[in-house]
Write a protein that holds these residues in place. Structure first.
Motif, PDB file in Angstrom:
ATOM      1  N   ALA A 151       0.838  -1.193   0.000  1.00 36.83           N
ATOM      2  CA  ALA A 151       0.000   0.000   0.000  1.00 36.83           C
ATOM      3  C   ALA A 151       0.878   1.250   0.000  1.00 36.83           C
ATOM      4  O   ALA A 151       0.534   2.261  -0.607  1.00 36.83           O
ATOM      5  N   THR A 154       1.728   2.124  -3.496  1.00 31.06           N
ATOM      6  CA  THR A 154       0.530   2.624  -4.172  1.00 31.06           C
ATOM      7  C   THR A 154       0.281   4.086  -3.801  1.00 31.06           C
ATOM      8  O   THR A 154       0.021   4.918  -4.678  1.00 31.06           O
ATOM      9  N   LEU A 265      17.598   6.557  -2.018  1.00 28.17           N
ATOM     10  CA  LEU A 265      17.314   6.100  -0.663  1.00 28.17           C
ATOM     11  C   LEU A 265      16.675   7.225   0.148  1.00 28.17           C
ATOM     12  O   LEU A 265      15.646   7.048   0.791  1.00 28.17           O
ATOM     13  N   VAL A 266      17.290   8.401   0.080  1.00 31.81           N
ATOM     14  CA  VAL A 266      16.774   9.536   0.843  1.00 31.81           C
ATOM     15  C   VAL A 266      15.339   9.827   0.409  1.00 31.81           C
ATOM     16  O   VAL A 266      14.443  10.012   1.226  1.00 31.81           O
ATOM     17  N   LEU A 269      12.989   7.071   1.796  1.00 32.35           N
ATOM     18  CA  LEU A 269      12.771   7.103   3.243  1.00 32.35           C
ATOM     19  C   LEU A 269      11.951   8.300   3.666  1.00 32.35           C
ATOM     20  O   LEU A 269      11.215   8.249   4.638  1.00 32.35           O
ATOM     21  N   THR A 270      12.090   9.406   2.942  1.00 34.97           N
ATOM     22  CA  THR A 270      11.415  10.623   3.375  1.00 34.97           C
ATOM     23  C   THR A 270      10.063  10.815   2.719  1.00 34.97           C
ATOM     24  O   THR A 270       9.396  11.804   2.985  1.00 34.97           O
ATOM     25  N   GLY A 272       7.234   9.736   3.227  1.00 39.63           N
ATOM     26  CA  GLY A 272       6.081   9.943   4.092  1.00 39.63           C
ATOM     27  C   GLY A 272       6.229  11.122   5.030  1.00 39.63           C
ATOM     28  O   GLY A 272       5.301  11.499   5.708  1.00 39.63           O
ATOM     29  N   ALA A 273       7.427  11.709   5.068  1.00 40.25           N
ATOM     30  CA  ALA A 273       7.699  12.633   6.163  1.00 40.25           C
ATOM     31  C   ALA A 273       7.714  14.094   5.762  1.00 40.25           C
ATOM     32  O   ALA A 273       7.119  14.933   6.417  1.00 40.25           O
ATOM     33  N   VAL A 274       8.387  14.425   4.686  1.00 44.69           N
ATOM     34  CA  VAL A 274       8.638  15.822   4.376  1.00 44.69           C
ATOM     35  C   VAL A 274       7.751  16.260   3.222  1.00 44.69           C
ATOM     36  O   VAL A 274       7.716  15.630   2.190  1.00 44.69           O
ATOM     37  N   LYS A 275       7.075  17.338   3.432  1.00 39.14           N
ATOM     38  CA  LYS A 275       6.210  17.845   2.360  1.00 39.14           C
ATOM     39  C   LYS A 275       6.993  18.767   1.438  1.00 39.14           C
ATOM     40  O   LYS A 275       7.914  19.445   1.855  1.00 39.14           O
TER      41      LYS A 275
ATOM     42  N   LEU C  25      -2.656  -8.152  -1.017  1.00 35.76           N
ATOM     43  CA  LEU C  25      -2.938  -7.487   0.259  1.00 35.76           C
ATOM     44  C   LEU C  25      -4.036  -8.207   1.038  1.00 35.76           C
ATOM     45  O   LEU C  25      -3.971  -8.306   2.263  1.00 35.76           O
ATOM     46  N   ILE C 175      18.867  10.500   8.284  1.00 36.43           N
ATOM     47  CA  ILE C 175      18.523  10.836   6.896  1.00 36.43           C
ATOM     48  C   ILE C 175      17.207  11.608   6.828  1.00 36.43           C
ATOM     49  O   ILE C 175      17.096  12.654   6.177  1.00 36.43           O
ATOM     50  N   VAL C 176      16.205  11.109   7.538  1.00 35.63           N
ATOM     51  CA  VAL C 176      14.885  11.746   7.436  1.00 35.63           C
ATOM     52  C   VAL C 176      14.909  13.137   8.081  1.00 35.63           C
ATOM     53  O   VAL C 176      14.370  14.099   7.525  1.00 35.63           O
ATOM     54  N   THR C 214       8.034  16.030  10.553  1.00 36.42           N
ATOM     55  CA  THR C 214       9.094  15.044  10.378  1.00 36.42           C
ATOM     56  C   THR C 214       9.296  14.245  11.664  1.00 36.42           C
ATOM     57  O   THR C 214       9.396  13.021  11.639  1.00 36.42           O
ATOM     58  N   PHE C 217       6.539  11.792  12.152  1.00 39.16           N
ATOM     59  CA  PHE C 217       6.704  10.626  11.268  1.00 39.16           C
ATOM     60  C   PHE C 217       7.763   9.684  11.820  1.00 39.16           C
ATOM     61  O   PHE C 217       7.535   8.487  11.977  1.00 39.16           O
TER      62      PHE C 217
END
Lengths: 276, 336, 296
Positions: A151, A154, A265-266, A269-270, A272-275, C25, C175-176, C214, C217
């Motif tokens: 998901a 997606t 990779l960056v 990983l990001t 979902g986090a950074v807009k 799923l 990283i994040v 951040t 998350f």
């Protein structure tokens, strides 16, 4: 300001000093591991911090005893299958959610959303018996099956597709392109950076799976690198640096892959986090 | 091969979630016309264009192209090309590939489509940019690539949705002339959406002025300017807009009276009393803002003439030949 | 009707495009959850067959059992230490490396590097480091670390595992958070600078609030990982000594677990794990979302 009373050069030197100190701490376990992997069995007990004696013998033994060649092949094949499959299934479902109008779309989207809330660790009990019923224990399909769709992928690609200008789809319609053509010719090529991130992320999570292969690979020939390390560590309690040599062999390829694909990779990983 | 590309719209309506965007529109667009759909934003002109292109399904009514009803025909089979306001170029393809693309989708062989793309690019002066990607082009160049991608198919009908609105003023002026020349050279019918009356007046062979989903008036640019069919048309076309005065202010009739600013003359022998509220100097001309009774009136005068000052009481002449009379209840034109 | 026909026209294509994902799923995520909920009230014989209903209050029994309570306590303490410490260290490193200095790329690569280690690699590495007979750390620390070893002492084992876990997750957090820092507009710092704010004031008044989404998350991901941790416990301690590192997942899947071959009890614990994680994520998102500023 207090900090500005120090000359510029001193402040920079201070920051470099701090950076270096932290880097040493972070790298310390890796250093000990690498030094240990190149030492003969006996020496590791005396002087674990310095490479006083160097041999490839420990690495060779770990490779042979842990059957790590086979494990590396298994892991590579399973991870490639998972990565390819995730790209295909995510592109298809993301496209449907982004560009098609159909009854039940909200419901279907809710189903995808719900799967994000289920921890994989909570499903392994039942999945193990599903795989057993399919007679897929000790097989590539058994190792890969639960991870063929995600998901997360997606949602990531749906977001990318939704950000494509609406006019592009309409221009393509005027040009005579159907949905499949638009997906292949326009949507997928324009989503390439995100596809790269998703591919790397999928590969990495598949490669690092630990619980699943220990459950599915009851035969050591079907170990992935992670479950192979487990087997090696249980068999070789008395030779600590043999296990550590095995971890070096397993960690090295993925370390090189990540060095090459840092940017993807960056991004992965990001996602979902950074807009913005 | 001569293509007959007249477009007929019959009682066309489009309702989005209960909001009527296009309301019972009928319009005939002749073969090789340059038809402008003109109106303020939200008047339904773009929706009307998109129904011709096949990007929207009419809620009711029919669209016919070349005498064939095309309501259920996909855009691809309508022989219609469209130029979007954003140009909608494929950012990952070169200019050459962008122009070729409609032919590729239609299965035209590679050498042939390359040749046609080159010729379309030459027509629009794009030859030296064929190898570039859209991101490396200026706004005007992108706009021409969008045009080239449309003409390469030699469509019967060309739909354009505000294609010049993203260009700067100078480029817009040049491109207007180019589009007219392009229309002369091609056999196609042009349907062109804009909110800019200058584009409508300078380019169109016909103008359909729209308001609130309906067509107010169809005619040549000159007709629409000289004989506006309603108060809306009268005030939408012309800068500054036509003065419309309440019944009884200018003449003893029951009609609203409209007079364009250039026909309002400050004249001691005039028969209307007014007070000057503001004088604006625009260089070659000046605008005199006045109050006639309760109604604001603007007069456009030569800047070289002697101008009244703010606060002056003056008299205005509005020659009867230049008066437009409208029914106050329907706002439609009364004169023949 | 034209509009109605259009509504249904995309449906076959949509079904075909969604089918591959949905099959996977539903088979491997939704069905197992539903099935586990059902299995959770079953009692099975040691071969995993011949299950029979033990009543739905088996969930209550499991929840009240000493084993579950202990595993829950272990997991909770583990998360309570690894999440804040990991977050703080990750933010600290990211802020430290968020300067345009010559060679900063090297330091960033070093700080990101632990992301390349899987749970097995990281755990075995720390197993080696903490091993009392090899003695790298044991000699320095002395005491319990030397005999019987940090991983073999009931009081220190969990914290030793936590150190390994924090180290392994450091690269991800770094990283994040670095990406989060880089998305903060420079003007915000400049205006704070012009207003005379000191370095620490700028950190608490600009960096932390702008980093809100951040941090949320990362916090949610780290918490979820902590609650699902299995490999660390399996490789470093095997749930011991004396159950002091038997986490919820180890209770379900561990080789030394007391419910090792009881599908019904395993499912019950797995379902409870799901419920705990769900409640936790909701709490975290609810609680933090009120106090953070989204970028736009």
């Amino acid at each position: 300001m207090a900090t500005s009373t120090l000359p510029r050069g001193w402040r920079a030197a201070g920051r470099y000093g701090l950076l270096t100190a932290v880097a040493v701490v972070v790298l310390f376990p890796i250093w000990v591991m690498v030094v240990g992997a190149f030492k003969p069995f006996g020496d590791v007990l005396q002087d674990p911090l310095l490479p006083t004696s160097v041999t490839l013998e420990t690495l060779r033994t770990a490779w042979r005893d842990g059957n790590l060649g086979r494990a590396l092949v298994n892991s590579t094949i399973v991870s490639l299958i998972v990565t390819m499959a995730q790209l295909v299934t995510s592109v298809l479902s993301a496209y449907a959610f982004a560009f098609l109008r159909f009854p039940g779309r909200t419901f279907a989207f809710g189903v995808f959303l719900a799967t994000l809330l289920v921890p994989f660790e909570a499903t392994v009990v039942v999945n193990r018996s599903t795989i057993q019923d399919l007679d897929w224990l000790n097989s590539f399909q058994g190792l890969a099956a639960p991870f063929l769709a995600t998901a997360f992928g997606t949602f990531l690609l749906r977001q990318v597709f939704l950000q494509l200008p609406k006019d592009l789809r309409e221009a393509a319609r005027m040009d005579g392109l159907g949905h499949l053509g638009f997906m292949r010719e326009v949507a997928v090529p324009l989503a390439r950076p995100s596809l790269g991130a998703l591919a790397l992320f999928g590969f990495l999570s598949s490669w690092n799976q630990y619980l699943w292969p220990t459950v599915i690979s009851t035969d050591d020939d079907w170990n992935t690198v992670q479950s192979g390390l487990r087997t090696l560590s249980q068999a070789q309690i008395d030779k600590p640096n043999l296990v550590i040599a095995g971890t070096v062999i397993v960690a090295l390829p993925i370390f090189l892959v990540l060095l090459v694909f840092q940017r993807q990779l960056v991004r992965g990983l990001t996602a979902g986090a950074v807009k913005g | 091969m001569p293509i007959v590309a007249d477009v007929q719209l019959r009682n066309l309506s489009k309702v989005f979630d209960g909001v009527t965007a296009v309301d019972d529109v009928s319009l005939d667009i002749g073969d090789h016309d340059f038809m402008i759909l003109l109106g303020p934003s939200g008047c339904g002109k773009s929706t009307l264009l998109r129904m011709i292109a096949g990007l929207e399904d009419p809620t009711t009514g029919d669209v016919s192209i070349g005498g064939t009803r095309v309501n259920d025909v996909e855009p691809k089979q309508r022989d219609v090309a469209m130029v979007f306001q954003s140009y909608a170029l494929y950012p990952h393809k070169t200019v050459q590939a962008n122009i070729e693309f409609p032919l590729k989708v239609r299965g035209v062989a590679k050498p042939e489509r390359a040749e046609q793309a080159r010729s379309a690019a030459a027509t629009l002066g794009l030859t030296e940019y064929l190898g570039r990607k859209p991101g490396q082009l200026s706004g005007g160049q992108r706009q021409r690539v969008a045009l080239a991608r449309a003409i390469v198919r030699r469509p019967a009908v060309f739909c354009m949705d505000e294609p010049l609105s993203n260009l700067d003023a100078k480029l817009r002026g040049e491109t207007r002339a180019e589009l007219v020349a392009l229309h002369d050279r091609l056999d196609s019918t042009f349907v062109y959406v804009t909110h800019d009356q200058v584009e409508a007046m300078t380019m169109g062979s016909h103008v359909a002025v729209m308001s609130r989903g309906r067509i107010e008036q169809v005619g040549s640019p000159q007709e629409v300017y000289a004989r506006p069919a309603s108060v809306f048309v009268a005030q939408f076309i012309g800068t500054p807009p036509m003065n419309v005065l309440p019944p009884g202010t200018v003449e003893p009739t029951e009609w609203l009276v409209g007079v364009r600013p250039e026909h309002v003359v400050v004249d001691p022998d005039g028969d209307v009393d007014a007070t000057v509220t503001l004088v604006e100097h625009l260089g070659h001309e000046a605008l005199v803002h006045l109050l006639v009774g309760e109604a604001a009136v603007v007069s456009r005068v030569d800047a070289a003439a002697s101008l009244p000052a703010t606060g002056d009481a003056v008299r205005l002449a509005m020659p009867p030949a230049h008066r437009h009379r409208f029914d106050p209840s329907t706002t439609r034109r009364v004169d023949p | 009707m034209t509009t109605n026909r259009r509504r249904w026209r995309d449906l076959p294509l949509a079904l075909a495009m969604l089918a591959p994902s949905l099959v996977v799923l539903v088979t491997f995520v939704l069905y197992p959850l539903g099935r586990a909920v059902w299995l959770g009230h079953q009692r099975c014989d040691p071969t995993g067959n011949r299950c029979s209903s033990n009543g739905w209050d088996q969930y209550v029994d499991v929840f009240r059992s000493r084993e579950f309570q202990q595993a829950f306590g272990v997991t909770f303490r583990f998360a309570l230490v690894t999440v804040p410490v990991g977050l703080a260290l990750g933010v600290g490193l990211a802020v430290l490396a968020d300067k345009q200095l010559r060679g900063i790329g090297f330091f960033r690569t070093v700080f990101s590097s632990t992301v390349a280690t899987s749970v097995a690699v990281a755990s075995l590495m720390w197993f080696f480091l903490l091993n009392p007979s090899v003695g790298v750390l044991a000699d320095w620390i002395g005491g319990v670390a030397k005999n019987p070893g940090l991983l073999r002492d009931e009081d220190t084992a969990l914290w030793a595992v936590a150190v390994s876990s924090v180290w392994a997750n450091l690269g991800f957090t770094f990283i994040v958070v670095t990406a989060g820092l880089q998305s903060i507009p420079a003007e915000l710092y400049e205006s704070a600078y012009v207003d005379g704010a000191s370095g620490w004031t700028r950190f608490t008044n600009v960096t932390v609030p702008m980093l809100g989404p951040t941090l949320l998350f990362v916090g949610v991901v780290l918490t979820s990982r902590a609650f699902q941790s299995y490999g660390e416990f399996d490789l470093l301690t095997g749930g011991g000594p004396n159950g002091s590192t038997t986490s919820l997942t180890y209770l379900v899947y561990g080789t030394n677990s007391v419910i090792k071959s009881n599908d019904g009890l395993q499912a019950a614990v797995a379902v409870l794990l799901f419920v705990v994680l769900l409640a936790l994520s909701i709490l975290q998102i609810r609680g933090v979302e009120r106090r953070i500023h989204y970028g736009d």
